[in-house]
Each structure stands twice: as structure tokens, then as C-alpha cells.
Design a protein around this motif. Sequence first.
Motif, PDB file in Angstrom:
ATOM      1  N   LEU A  18      37.592  48.211  36.534  1.00 42.38           N
ATOM      2  CA  LEU A  18      38.943  47.879  36.042  1.00 42.38           C
ATOM      3  C   LEU A  18      38.926  46.431  35.581  1.00 42.38           C
ATOM      4  CD1 LEU A  18      41.432  49.398  38.624  1.00 42.38           C
ATOM      5  CD2 LEU A  18      41.657  49.571  36.162  1.00 42.38           C
ATOM      6  N   THR A  49      42.971  46.833  30.821  1.00 44.10           N
ATOM      7  CA  THR A  49      44.357  46.866  31.341  1.00 44.10           C
ATOM      8  C   THR A  49      45.239  45.922  30.512  1.00 44.10           C
ATOM      9  OG1 THR A  49      43.845  45.088  32.875  1.00 44.10           O
ATOM     10  CG2 THR A  49      43.562  47.329  33.700  1.00 44.10           C
ATOM     11  N   ILE A 105      49.205  45.081  38.038  1.00 41.31           N
ATOM     12  CA  ILE A 105      48.867  44.908  39.462  1.00 41.31           C
ATOM     13  C   ILE A 105      50.066  45.072  40.379  1.00 41.31           C
ATOM     14  CG2 ILE A 105      48.161  43.119  41.138  1.00 41.31           C
ATOM     15  CD1 ILE A 105      45.817  44.456  39.825  1.00 41.31           C
ATOM     16  N   SER A 149      49.577  50.603  40.931  1.00 41.67           N
ATOM     17  CA  SER A 149      49.016  50.964  42.242  1.00 41.67           C
ATOM     18  C   SER A 149      48.609  52.426  42.263  1.00 41.67           C
ATOM     19  CB  SER A 149      50.052  50.752  43.352  1.00 41.67           C
ATOM     20  OG  SER A 149      50.463  49.459  43.364  1.00 41.67           O
ATOM     21  N   THR A 188      45.389  52.798  40.224  1.00 40.35           N
ATOM     22  CA  THR A 188      44.244  52.200  40.925  1.00 40.35           C
ATOM     23  C   THR A 188      43.843  53.052  42.125  1.00 40.35           C
ATOM     24  OG1 THR A 188      45.227  50.088  40.323  1.00 40.35           O
ATOM     25  CG2 THR A 188      43.402  50.005  41.842  1.00 40.35           C
ATOM     26  N   GLN A 189      44.839  53.467  42.913  1.00 42.65           N
ATOM     27  CA  GLN A 189      44.509  54.231  44.123  1.00 42.65           C
ATOM     28  C   GLN A 189      43.922  55.598  43.800  1.00 42.65           C
ATOM     29  OE1 GLN A 189      47.762  54.333  46.867  1.00 42.65           O
ATOM     30  NE2 GLN A 189      47.527  52.164  47.368  1.00 42.65           N
ATOM     31  N   ALA A 198      40.418  54.897  42.835  1.00 48.13           N
ATOM     32  CA  ALA A 198      39.612  54.400  43.960  1.00 48.13           C
ATOM     33  C   ALA A 198      39.355  55.481  45.007  1.00 48.13           C
ATOM     34  CB  ALA A 198      40.298  53.207  44.592  1.00 48.13           C
ATOM     35  N   THR A 225      35.348  52.138  42.768  1.00 53.98           N
ATOM     36  CA  THR A 225      36.156  51.379  41.804  1.00 53.98           C
ATOM     37  C   THR A 225      36.041  49.884  42.092  1.00 53.98           C
ATOM     38  OG1 THR A 225      37.624  53.258  41.621  1.00 53.98           O
ATOM     39  CG2 THR A 225      38.494  51.168  40.852  1.00 53.98           C
ATOM     40  N   ILE A 247      37.085  45.842  40.823  1.00 54.27           N
ATOM     41  CA  ILE A 247      37.961  45.003  39.994  1.00 54.27           C
ATOM     42  C   ILE A 247      37.104  43.931  39.337  1.00 54.27           C
ATOM     43  CG2 ILE A 247      39.943  43.419  40.016  1.00 54.27           C
ATOM     44  CD1 ILE A 247      40.799  46.196  40.865  1.00 54.27           C
ATOM     45  N   THR A 270      44.778  45.120  46.093  1.00 53.78           N
ATOM     46  CA  THR A 270      44.059  46.358  45.767  1.00 53.78           C
ATOM     47  C   THR A 270      43.090  46.776  46.879  1.00 53.78           C
ATOM     48  OG1 THR A 270      42.362  45.092  44.639  1.00 53.78           O
ATOM     49  CG2 THR A 270      44.143  45.926  43.281  1.00 53.78           C
TER      50      THR A 270
END
Length: 374
Positions: free
Chosen positions: A7, A107, A115, A121, A124-125, A128, A133, A135, A164
Motif C-alpha cells: 500500500l 492511494t 488512513i 480501514s 486495509t483490513q 491485511a 500487507t 505499508i 494500521t
Amino acid sequence: MAPANLLVIGMAGSGKTTFMQRLNSHLHAKKNPPYVINLDPAVLKVPYGCNIDIRDSVNYHKVMDHYNLGPNGAIVTSLNLFSTKIDQIVQLLDKRAENYNHVIIDTPGQIECFIWSASGSIITQALASAFPTIIVYLIDTPRTTSPSTFMSNMLYACSILYKTKLPMIIVFNKCDIKDYEFAKEWMTDFEAFQASMSSDQHNSSEGGDSGYMNSLINSMSLMLEEFYSQLDVVGVSSYTGKGFDEFLDIVDDKVKEYNDVYKAEQERILKQREQDEADRKVKNLSKLVKDLGIKDQNASTSRKKEDDYDGVNVLSDFEDDDDEEEEQEEDTINAPQREYTYEDERFEQIKQQAQQAKEDSTLEKITQYINKSN
Ligand SMILES: Nc1nc2c(ncn2[C@@H]2O[C@H](COP(=O)(O)OP(=O)(O)OP(=O)(O)O)[C@@H](O)[C@H]2O)c(=O)[nH]1
């Protein structure tokens, strides 16, 4: 093996798009092409081929018009709309997992829109929980040479790391203009950072940072020591391609770190959530059974056993008792009025007897009192 999801996050103008373009061509040159995703709905041109582009699903300008939003509100809303389909994206990535070693994701330039938003979220979750994953936090090196700008950037990176809870690589971009050695030194040697701070203050004594700002930055740099120790730092140039091999080596290390540390932690959180959910269901079910007035044979036997034991085992024993008392109180309040089952005559008789007993005891008490005082 599951592909590594990278990401790419960075302040506006830090060079995310150029970095993506260079990374894409670098991996292609190594016969290891990545899967490319663009999550920036506001970007006008993407100078690399995308496998998934948010702009195909959401029209940023229409979102602005339709919901009467400004640029940032429209980015957040577009991401919200897109995040509703994230399970399909994960499924798609899962299908293609065998063909790729890297998934690179651009992004929006406004970091906070991604973020600190709910959709950021969720995205990302979701990634992940399915793939390793990482950053990739991009920093514009030539614009970070002042200690205060450097500190602000580091604080931002620190907050992203703790938000994160994913492995992070700090990438100093544009190293063809300014080398990142100064930053490396500041991150490892606190005294060198302090010396740069005082010389910076000295050189700009007229319009420089205030004393308060300096002492704040000093204490923060001490606090960030722990954060620096968890980071991997690399300097690259998205123009020349310098540092990209080193960057990819660090990615491999971070994938290992994800599998050893973060995955275990993610699984623990997931298990805990499932356990909490199961407990909640059992609690609700027993409440329902109680409300319906069904006697639970097992519960009553176990309660009897518990009653036989005088001691208190856990804190919840107290809580349960309190709950029962409360429930009982509630029951008396809500209970329907009882109908007398005695015949009227018998009831009158009892009432008179009770009254007489009351009077007798009062008389007796007065007599006792008079006798005593005499
Ligand atoms: N010299 C040099 N310039 C770079 C490098 N990477 C990016 N740039 C320049 O930095 C500027 C911003 O780059 P972008 O890739 O558009 O940055 P971005 O972070 O995607 O920008 P937003 O999407 O608007 O946030 C452009 O003028 C790029 O040409 C680099 O490695 N070296």
C-alpha cells in the motif's frame, strides 16, 4: 505463496504515482510483473497499466455534483462506495494469487482521506486479513531537510503505523536530488539531530522556529527512538530507478515479519472476536430462556452446586448476583397485581387480627417505657 500487497501512502506530491510507475516497470524488467490497483479516484492520468482502477467503478466528479461535496469529501465518499465491493476485490486477488508476487496499490494523495476514514480501514483490513500487507510510506526527501519538517513526517508515519498495525517501510524518494543519509543519521543518532536543530535555529534566528517548538521537537525525537527501531528505511529515486532492488529485498523481509508477527496477532484478534460473539450469543439465549419462563434443568442443578459453595470464585459471581437482584426488583415492579384467593370473611378476620397485634405491641411498649422511667 500469497502475493505481497504494497500500500503506497505519502503526502501529496511526494511522488507516489511516479514511484508506482517505476516499481511497475522495474518488476516487469525482472520478469516479475505486479498486479496493479489504483485507489485514487481524483487522479486525472495514471501513467501505468492498472488491473483494477477505482475510477472504473466510481465517477469522482459525479459524486461531487450529486452529493454536493468538496474535493476531499468526494474522495472519502468515492472510497466509501468502493469499499462496499472490497470482498469481490479480495476474491479476485485470491484467484490471481498464483500469477503474481506483488500487488501494488496507489492511494489518494490526501493521506487522511484514506488512513483516517472508515473505508480506508475497511480496505486495509480486508487486504491485511487475506494477504501479507505492507505499508510503504513515501517521503519527499528534498523537502524534509529541515528538522521540524522531518519530525512532522515521522510523527505522521508513526501514527499510521499504530493505526494500521502493519509492517512499514519508510521510503525516501527523489534521492537523485538529495541523498537521504542525513535522515538515516537523525534516526540513529539523537545528538546529531539536536545539533542540526540548533544550527537550523541559529541560521534562521529571525524567522526560525520558536523555543517552544524546538523543545517540543527535542522531546518528540526522544520518544520516537522506539518507533525508529521498528522501521526499515530505504532511499530511492523514482526517476533513475536507484534503490529499487534494495527496496524489494526489504519487502521480502517484511513479508516474513508479517507472517511471523502480524499474522499471528491478526489470528489472535479474529479468534478473540469469535469467542466474544459466541459468549454474547449464549448470554442472549439464556436471557431469552429466562424471559420465556422455561426452567433450565442444567442451570438449576449447577446453580444449586454453586450455592453450596460459600466462596466467591471470580468477579463475575458478584456481577451475576447483582444482576439477579436487579431483575427481581424489576419483576416486582412489573408483576401484575395479585388477586386475593381468601374468601372475604376470612380475609377480614386476618386483617383484624393483624391490627390487634399491632396495637397490643404498641401498648406493651408504652407500659414498658413508663415502668422504666418510674
Ligand atoms: N527528481 C525527482 N522528481 C520526482 C521523483 N518522483 C516524483 N518526482 C516529481 O515529483 C512531482 C510529484 O510526483 P507525483 O508522482 O505526481 O506525486 P504524487 O504523490 O502522486 O502526487 P499526488 O497524487 O498529487 O499526491 C512530479 O513533478 C514528479 O515528476 C524522483 O524520484 N525524482
